[in-house]
Scaffold this active site. Structure first.
Site, PDB file in Angstrom:
ATOM      1  N   HIS A 128      -3.516  -7.840  -7.058  1.00 58.00           N
ATOM      2  CA  HIS A 128      -2.223  -7.185  -6.818  1.00 58.00           C
ATOM      3  C   HIS A 128      -1.286  -8.210  -6.204  1.00 58.00           C
ATOM      4  O   HIS A 128      -1.710  -9.307  -5.822  1.00 58.00           O
ATOM      5  CB  HIS A 128      -2.391  -5.944  -5.929  1.00 58.00           C
ATOM      6  N   HIS A 188       0.496  -8.404  -3.398  1.00 56.07           N
ATOM      7  CA  HIS A 188       0.700  -8.696  -1.976  1.00 56.07           C
ATOM      8  C   HIS A 188       0.561 -10.202  -1.764  1.00 56.07           C
ATOM      9  O   HIS A 188      -0.356 -10.834  -2.305  1.00 56.07           O
ATOM     10  CB  HIS A 188      -0.353  -7.971  -1.124  1.00 56.07           C
ATOM     11  N   ASP A 213      -0.583 -12.108   0.504  1.00 51.76           N
ATOM     12  CA  ASP A 213      -1.817 -12.755   0.979  1.00 51.76           C
ATOM     13  C   ASP A 213      -2.781 -13.063  -0.181  1.00 51.76           C
ATOM     14  O   ASP A 213      -3.667 -13.893  -0.044  1.00 51.76           O
ATOM     15  CB  ASP A 213      -2.525 -11.947   2.087  1.00 51.76           C
ATOM     16  N   HIS A 214      -2.552 -12.432  -1.351  1.00 50.56           N
ATOM     17  CA  HIS A 214      -3.424 -12.662  -2.516  1.00 50.56           C
ATOM     18  C   HIS A 214      -2.825 -13.643  -3.522  1.00 50.56           C
ATOM     19  O   HIS A 214      -3.495 -14.018  -4.484  1.00 50.56           O
ATOM     20  CB  HIS A 214      -3.743 -11.328  -3.195  1.00 50.56           C
ATOM     21  N   HIS A 219      -4.202   1.459  -3.499  1.00 54.19           N
ATOM     22  CA  HIS A 219      -3.578   0.611  -2.478  1.00 54.19           C
ATOM     23  C   HIS A 219      -2.083   0.948  -2.399  1.00 54.19           C
ATOM     24  O   HIS A 219      -1.269   0.113  -2.059  1.00 54.19           O
ATOM     25  CB  HIS A 219      -3.825  -0.860  -2.860  1.00 54.19           C
ATOM     26  N   ASP A 272      -7.720  -4.962  -2.732  1.00 53.82           N
ATOM     27  CA  ASP A 272      -7.371  -4.172  -1.541  1.00 53.82           C
ATOM     28  C   ASP A 272      -7.304  -2.708  -1.933  1.00 53.82           C
ATOM     29  O   ASP A 272      -6.609  -2.335  -2.886  1.00 53.82           O
ATOM     30  CB  ASP A 272      -5.996  -4.592  -0.997  1.00 53.82           C
ATOM     31  N   HIS A 326     -12.088  -9.666   3.489  1.00 53.92           N
ATOM     32  CA  HIS A 326     -10.704  -9.304   3.869  1.00 53.92           C
ATOM     33  C   HIS A 326     -10.654  -8.839   5.322  1.00 53.92           C
ATOM     34  O   HIS A 326     -10.165  -7.762   5.654  1.00 53.92           O
ATOM     35  CB  HIS A 326     -10.162  -8.206   2.932  1.00 53.92           C
TER      36      HIS A 326
HETATM   37 ZN   LIG Z   1      -4.729  -8.227   1.199  1.00 52.26          ZN
HETATM   38 ZN   LIG Z   2      -2.850  -5.756  -0.320  1.00 55.48          ZN
END
Ligand SMILES: [Zn+2]
Ligand SMILES: [Zn+2]
Length: 273
Positions: free
Chosen positions: A60, A62, A64-65, A148, A171, A242
């Site tokens: 996805h 986000h 952080d990914h 999510h 996530d 995570h």
């Molecule tokens: Zn994440």
């Molecule tokens: Zn996420």
């Protein structure tokens, strides 16, 4: 089939845990799931030089990914890799990659001006939907929807190959669809983003710490639920990832074991699971 945890962290910077990324491989065939902060250095630690950095599957969007997608893209090109950088991800991935190439355009042109004969890097994007997305080198990869929200769509991935299966959750809050797609998987790599460990600052967007925890916990899996998910999936092994900087591995293991009788690994960066 091997799964190597490259990054077991979450958005807050953590010197002990890089951002979310997992390398799944069978023989020479490699799949990188997510490109969290520090993934390039972790790939090198794992023995994968930039010239060989593999295709990327994004769960996805986000940050952080995805934050190090640009680092992967430009570095493999700088060292001489001209094969297109393959990125598989949810709707919106093509647009994100176009913007990333736009961001890197100045750097690419400055570097090309030094080189004798070089075309710019190419990116090949496949936007995915639920179902089988890829079969290559004896590995079948399926994507499935997870929960999510408000991030939609968000996917997890199931890999089958060499007589083994691995699921990477991405996530998600505890998800019935993930449990369906993970039935009897050998290794379930599942997020556990323990929001009780989050920090609060005035101006963060929530009036109180309690409200922030409640909102964020509603779209991640909390320690009390992680074992239930693994038990319902009848997973051969649960690998927790995570994690927040304040999470304590022994506490997560104990929480998981309350509902799940199988082996529990609280992941550390560069663990092979
Ligand atoms: Zn994440
Ligand atoms: Zn996420």
């Amino acid at each position: 089939m091997r799964a190597l945890l490259l990054g077991t962290g979450s958005p807050p910077p953590n010197p002990r845990r890089r951002g979310p990324a997992t390398l799944v491989s069978l023989g020479e065939e490699r799949f990188l799931v997510d490109a969290g902060s520090g993934v390039g250095g972790q790939l090198v630690q794992a023995g994968v030089r930039p010239y060989d950095w593999p295709r990327v599957l994004i769960t996805h969007h986000h940050s952080d990914h995805t934050i190090d997608l640009g680092h992967l893209l430009i570095t493999r090109w700088i060292v001489g890799q001209n094969a297109p950088f393959e990125v598989w991800g949810p709707a919106g991935t093509r647009r994100q990659m176009e913007k990333l190439l736009d961001y890197l355009a100045w750097d690419i042109e400055v570097r090309r001006a030094h080189m004798h004969d070089r075309r710019p890097p190419e990116v090949r994007v496949t936007e995915i939907e639920e179902g089988r997305i890829l079969e290559v080198g004896g590995v079948a990869v399926s994507a499935f929807l997870v929960e999510h929200g408000p991030v939609k769509p968000a996917f997890g991935f199931r890999f089958e190959g060499g007589g083994r299966s691995v699921v990477i959750s991405g996530d998600t809050r505890p998800s019935e669809n993930l449990i369906r797609w993970s039935q009897e998987v050998d290794c379930l790599v599942h997020e556990c983003c323990e929001m009780a460990k989050t920090a609060w600052y005035p101006g963060c967007g929530w009036p109180t710490l309690e409200e922030k925890i409640r909102d964020l916990a509603s779209y991640h899996t909390q320690p009390a639920d992680i074992g239930r998910v693994a038990a319902a999936a009848r997973a051969g092994k649960l690998v927790v990832t995570h994690m927040m900087p304040g999470s304590v591995p022994a506490e997560l293991r104990e929480a998981a074991a309350r509902h799940y009788a199988g082996p529990v690994v609280v992941g550390e960066d560069l663990d092979e699971v």
